[in-house]
Scaffold this motif. Structure first.
Motif, short mmCIF file in Angstrom:
data_model
loop_
_atom_site.label_atom_id
_atom_site.label_comp_id
_atom_site.label_asym_id
_atom_site.label_seq_id
_atom_site.Cartn_x
_atom_site.Cartn_y
_atom_site.Cartn_z
N ASP B 56 0.04 17.02 4.92
CA ASP B 56 1.14 16.21 4.42
C ASP B 56 1.27 16.40 2.92
O ASP B 56 0.31 16.78 2.23
N LYS B 57 2.48 16.15 2.43
CA LYS B 57 2.77 16.34 1.02
C LYS B 57 2.19 15.22 0.18
O LYS B 57 2.14 14.06 0.59
N GLY B 58 1.78 15.61 -1.03
CA GLY B 58 1.34 14.63 -2.00
C GLY B 58 2.43 14.38 -3.02
O GLY B 58 3.63 14.41 -2.70
N GLU B 59 2.03 14.20 -4.26
CA GLU B 59 2.97 13.85 -5.32
C GLU B 59 3.79 15.04 -5.81
O GLU B 59 4.96 14.90 -6.16
N VAL B 60 3.18 16.24 -5.84
CA VAL B 60 3.85 17.41 -6.43
C VAL B 60 3.75 18.62 -5.51
O VAL B 60 3.13 19.63 -5.85
N PRO B 61 4.38 18.63 -4.34
CA PRO B 61 4.21 19.71 -3.37
C PRO B 61 5.09 20.94 -3.59
O PRO B 61 4.82 22.01 -3.01
N ASN B 62 6.14 20.81 -4.39
CA ASN B 62 7.11 21.90 -4.51
C ASN B 62 6.47 23.17 -5.07
O ASN B 62 5.80 23.15 -6.09
N GLY B 63 6.72 24.29 -4.38
CA GLY B 63 6.18 25.57 -4.81
C GLY B 63 4.85 25.92 -4.15
O GLY B 63 4.28 26.98 -4.45
N TYR B 64 4.38 25.06 -3.29
CA TYR B 64 3.08 25.25 -2.64
C TYR B 64 3.20 25.07 -1.13
O TYR B 64 4.09 24.38 -0.65
N ASN B 65 2.26 25.69 -0.43
CA ASN B 65 2.14 25.47 1.00
C ASN B 65 0.66 25.43 1.37
O ASN B 65 -0.17 26.04 0.69
N VAL B 66 0.34 24.72 2.43
CA VAL B 66 -1.04 24.64 2.89
C VAL B 66 -1.08 24.80 4.40
O VAL B 66 -0.07 24.70 5.08
N SER B 67 -2.29 25.03 4.88
CA SER B 67 -2.54 25.05 6.31
C SER B 67 -3.95 24.52 6.53
O SER B 67 -4.79 24.57 5.64
#
Lengths: 111, 113
Positions: B56-67
């Motif tokens: 799930d996204k936190g405060e500043v997710p733009n420009g990043y991705n996780v798995s």
């Protein structure tokens, strides 16, 4: 999510006791209070955690008044190596997923 | 017991390049996090995961991705790197439960030029 307020910076001398207070007026019933320490170029490190009254470990003491709206981290007899940023966090096991650390308190210990 | 391990420790990227920051923990923690810390600032949460397959996204997710395909690993992907992503990145983990403690990695210093 309980917001915390702590001083931006504090100065001390070696051998003195340092008390850093954190305000968290809207702390929830399930929230714990946790303090972290961060040295330059390192990740934060857990110092101490409490729910109410007083907690003491080999590093510090944490004082929490009955209303739990603030807490005080006490570092006995600081040394130069205690110079670091100290963060106060408030939350429970579920709330930690959305916690932010803020700027913390920069403690500078001088000889 | 290694705790939380991040790689690489230092990296310089050119604008527009992509890369993955690796993070692994051996404490069997179900919660994992990625934070970034800009100079003189506190940590900001980028993404978090409460278990394998859940992010799930936190405060500043733009420009990043996780798995999060396994309990142990939580890589952070930077797509099309920008100078604004120059920062120190910290991976962390914790065990679910009241008053859980967050354990941090040593950080990854990223510069985008």
């Amino acid at each position: 999510l309980a917001k915390t307020t702590q001083p931006i910076s504090m100065d001390s001398y070696e051998g003195q006791e340092v008390n850093i207070t954190c305000s968290h007026n809207n702390i929830a019933t399930n929230d714990y209070i946790t303090w972290y320490q961060q040295f330059p170029s390192q990740g934060p490190r857990f110092i101490i955690q409490g729910y109410k009254t007083k907690v003491t470990n080999e590093v510090a003491s944490l004082f929490i008044p009955a209303d739990r709206k603030s807490s005080t981290l006490s570092l006995p007899r600081v040394s130069l190596s205690d110079t670091a940023v100290y963060y106060c966090l408030v939350g429970d096991g579920e709330g930690y997923s959305t916690l932010t650390f803020g700027k913390g308190t920069m403690l500078l210990v001088s000889p | 017991n290694a705790g939380v391990t991040q790689t690489p420790k230092f990296r310089i990227l050119k604008i527009g390049q992509s890369m993955t920051l690796q993070c692994t923990q051996d404490m069997n923690h179900n919660y994992m996090y990625w934070y970034r810390q800009d100079p003189g600032m506190g940590l900001k949460l980028i993404y978090y995961s409460v278990g394998a397959g859940i992010t799930d996204k936190g405060e500043v997710p733009n420009g990043y991705n996780v798995s999060r395909s396994t309990t142990e690993d939580f890589p952070l992907r930077l797509e099309l790197a920008a100078p604004s992503q120059t920062s120190v990145y910290f991976c962390a983990s914790s065990y679910q439960g009241r008053g859980n403690t967050i354990y941090f990695g040593e950080g990854s210093w990223l510069t985008v030029v």
